[in-house]
Design an enzyme around this catalytic site. Structure first.
Site, mmCIF file in Angstrom:
data_model
loop_
_atom_site.group_PDB
_atom_site.id
_atom_site.type_symbol
_atom_site.label_atom_id
_atom_site.label_comp_id
_atom_site.label_asym_id
_atom_site.label_seq_id
_atom_site.Cartn_x
_atom_site.Cartn_y
_atom_site.Cartn_z
ATOM 1 N N LYS A 79 -73.619 36.209 5.166
ATOM 2 C CA LYS A 79 -73.027 35.424 4.074
ATOM 3 C C LYS A 79 -73.228 33.926 4.325
ATOM 4 O O LYS A 79 -73.542 33.163 3.414
ATOM 5 C CB LYS A 79 -71.530 35.738 3.963
ATOM 6 C CG LYS A 79 -70.933 35.353 2.627
ATOM 7 C CD LYS A 79 -69.424 35.576 2.576
ATOM 8 C CE LYS A 79 -69.031 37.011 2.780
ATOM 9 N NZ LYS A 79 -67.610 37.245 2.424
ATOM 10 N N LYS A 91 -65.050 37.148 12.429
ATOM 11 C CA LYS A 91 -63.930 37.657 11.631
ATOM 12 C C LYS A 91 -62.835 38.095 12.588
ATOM 13 O O LYS A 91 -63.107 38.359 13.765
ATOM 14 C CB LYS A 91 -64.411 38.864 10.806
ATOM 15 C CG LYS A 91 -63.634 39.124 9.552
ATOM 16 C CD LYS A 91 -64.186 38.399 8.335
ATOM 17 C CE LYS A 91 -63.383 38.707 7.106
ATOM 18 N NZ LYS A 91 -63.929 38.073 5.907
ATOM 19 N N GLY A 191 -58.444 46.887 -7.397
ATOM 20 C CA GLY A 191 -57.738 45.874 -6.599
ATOM 21 C C GLY A 191 -57.427 44.643 -7.419
ATOM 22 O O GLY A 191 -58.323 43.958 -7.910
ATOM 23 N N GLY A 196 -59.114 39.886 -7.222
ATOM 24 C CA GLY A 196 -59.255 40.804 -8.359
ATOM 25 C C GLY A 196 -58.420 40.393 -9.563
ATOM 26 O O GLY A 196 -58.874 40.504 -10.711
ATOM 27 N N TYR A 197 -57.221 39.887 -9.303
ATOM 28 C CA TYR A 197 -56.346 39.509 -10.414
ATOM 29 C C TYR A 197 -56.960 38.355 -11.208
ATOM 30 O O TYR A 197 -56.962 38.362 -12.446
ATOM 31 C CB TYR A 197 -54.958 39.116 -9.893
ATOM 32 C CG TYR A 197 -53.920 39.116 -10.991
ATOM 33 C CD1 TYR A 197 -53.152 40.243 -11.236
ATOM 34 C CD2 TYR A 197 -53.731 37.989 -11.794
ATOM 35 C CE1 TYR A 197 -52.218 40.253 -12.264
ATOM 36 C CE2 TYR A 197 -52.804 37.999 -12.824
ATOM 37 C CZ TYR A 197 -52.043 39.134 -13.055
ATOM 38 O OH TYR A 197 -51.132 39.145 -14.080
ATOM 39 N N ALA A 254 -61.105 45.401 -3.513
ATOM 40 C CA ALA A 254 -60.091 45.812 -2.520
ATOM 41 C C ALA A 254 -60.801 46.108 -1.205
ATOM 42 O O ALA A 254 -61.304 45.202 -0.568
ATOM 43 C CB ALA A 254 -59.302 46.998 -3.051
#
Ligand SMILES: NC(=O)C1=CN([C@@H]2O[C@H](COP(=O)(O)OP(=O)(O)OC[C@H]3O[C@@H](n4cnc5c(N)ncnc54)[C@H](O)[C@@H]3O)[C@@H](O)[C@H]2O)C=CC1
Ligand SMILES: O=C(O)CCC(=O)C(=O)O
Length: 381
Positions: A79, A91, A191, A196-197, A254
């Site tokens: 990425k 990570k 998700g 996602g929202y 998700a």
């Protein structure tokens, strides 16, 4: 010689070095006094210090947590290369339930472990963690990104991530229909969390039809009420039903590994484009999608908005600059689609080849310089 845990030849275990593969360093963080169990994985510092969010999940085993952090940190290397930032892949995961196990002390202890890496690893939010969690961690280390503006950070990184997902969907629509238009199409979103929202809200505002699922009922109810207030079509489905919806685009926001042998036969969509990291359970699932005629937008190209923001933060936060850089996701993805079609490879193979050649070129350039522990332009020292 006495067998070590994970020793080669032990039928129940795996050699730990075989397991960590090409990763540079894996750190197990254990503070029994407050119950912190975390793993930090640094996949590569070829492009710069490792950077990647910290996920908190009630993993069922240490092995599951290790597996997750290894895959996620490797993905960050690609990425970072794709987004052209001077960071490498890393990570972290904290083993615990984000609804029950969080405390200021837990994040301070985690911050101490991050600090012990002396600038080799920068971290911030991911699934299960929020910017305010890292306000505690930053009391112990300077290597924290993505806290709120009030604390000198760039704020919620899910905002550019969600915007990047929208660019990814637009590029995908362009390839399928010849127009990037979002409206008049249907989307199945898995998700409705931080990313996602926001994607769902934007798609509703554009006049799209939605199929959604989340185990968090509050988020589902809130979005359904918003959709109703706009007179839009929204259908709430169960966790396992989202794959088989007759939607144009499946938008995973998700967990990873959701494109696999079990779910691919169920998919009825024309494309998959979402924010979840490591969507393909294995790389061969990219070939299975292609064989089914489903366009796959490689996750680490589409979901780079958050990374772009937190990497950019070291120049001091600037929202406009971040949004400008995030716009590049649209053209990058179109390039990947073009390259894949020309070379007859999958979109994942095309993206990986692009990143690997970019890393190789940059390693040659980096070898000219002495290795600094921190980026030369870091504003926090
Ligand atoms: N936040 C960011 O800026 C970035 C996030 N990502 C990735 O995007 C994905 C989502 O991230 P966030 O929105 O930040 O996480 P989040 O923790 O805010 O949201 C995840 C949502 O998924 C839901 N969920 C969990 N299991 C589910 C299931 N089986 N079925 C349906 N819903 C389920 C949760 O209830 C939650 O609402 C993750 O894979 C993350 O690694 C990638 C790049 C950046
Ligand atoms: O989004 C962030 O805050 C950090 C970047 C990251 O961890 C990711 O892109 O998965």
């Amino acid at each position: 010689m006495k067998a070590l845990p994970f020793a080669e030849g032990d039928t129940n275990t795996v050699d730990i070095f075989t397991k960590i593969g090409g990763h540079e360093q894996v750190v197990f963080c254990n503070d029994e006094s407050i119950g912190l169990r975390a793993i930090i994985a640094i996949h590569s510092t070829k492009l710069g210090p490792a950077l990647g969010g910290c996920r908190m999940r009630p993993y069922s085993s240490t092995e599951e947590a290790l597996e997750d952090v290894l895959r996620l940190s490797k993905g960050m290397t690609y990425k970072c290369a794709a987004a052209d930032v001077d960071f490498g892949g890393g990570k972290a995961v904290i083993i615990g339930d984000p609804m029950k196990d969080k405390s200021p002390e837990l994040f301070r202890a985690f911050g101490q472990f991050v600090d012990s890496l002396n600038g080799r690893f920068y971290t911030g939010t991911d699934m299960g963690t929020t910017p305010s969690d890292f306000v505690h961690a930053m009391k112990e280390t300077n290597c924290i990104v993505g806290v709120d503006e009030a604390y000198g950070g760039s704020g919620d990184s899910s905002i550019p991530t969600a915007q990047g997902v929208i660019y990814g969907i637009q590029a995908t629509n362009k390839v399928i229909w010849g127009t990037a238009r979002l409206s008049g199409r249907s989307y199945a979103i898995q998700g409705l969390g931080k990313v996602g929202y926001k994607v769902a809200e934007r798609l509703l505002e554009e006049g799209a039809d939605l199929y959604v699922t989340d185990i968090n009922e509050e988020a589902v109810t809130r979005l359904s009420e918003y959709a109703k207030s706009m007179g839009s079509m929204i259908k709430v489905v169960g966790s396992n039903e989202i794959f088989s919806q007759e939607a144009d685009v499946f938008v995973p926001c998700a967990l990873g590994g959701i494109i696999n042998d079990d779910t691919i036969p169920e998919l009825k969509c024309l494309a998959v484009a979402g924010s979840a990291n490591n969507q393909l359970a294995e790389e061969r699932h990219g070939q299975m999608l292609q064989a089914k005629g489903i366009v796959y937008a490689p996750d680490y190209i589409v979901n780079a908005g958050g990374l772009i923001q937190v990497a950019d933060e070291l120049y001091t936060p600037n929202k406009e600059r971040v949004m400008q850089k995030t716009r590049a996701i649209y053209d990058s993805l179109l390039d990947i689609y073009r390259h894949a079609a020309e070379k007859g490879v999958t979109t994942v193979e095309a993206a990986n080849q692009f990143c690997e050649s970019r890393i190789e070129a940059r390693v040659r350039r980096n070898s000219f310089f002495s290795h600094h522990k921190r980026p030369k332009w870091a504003v926090r020292s």
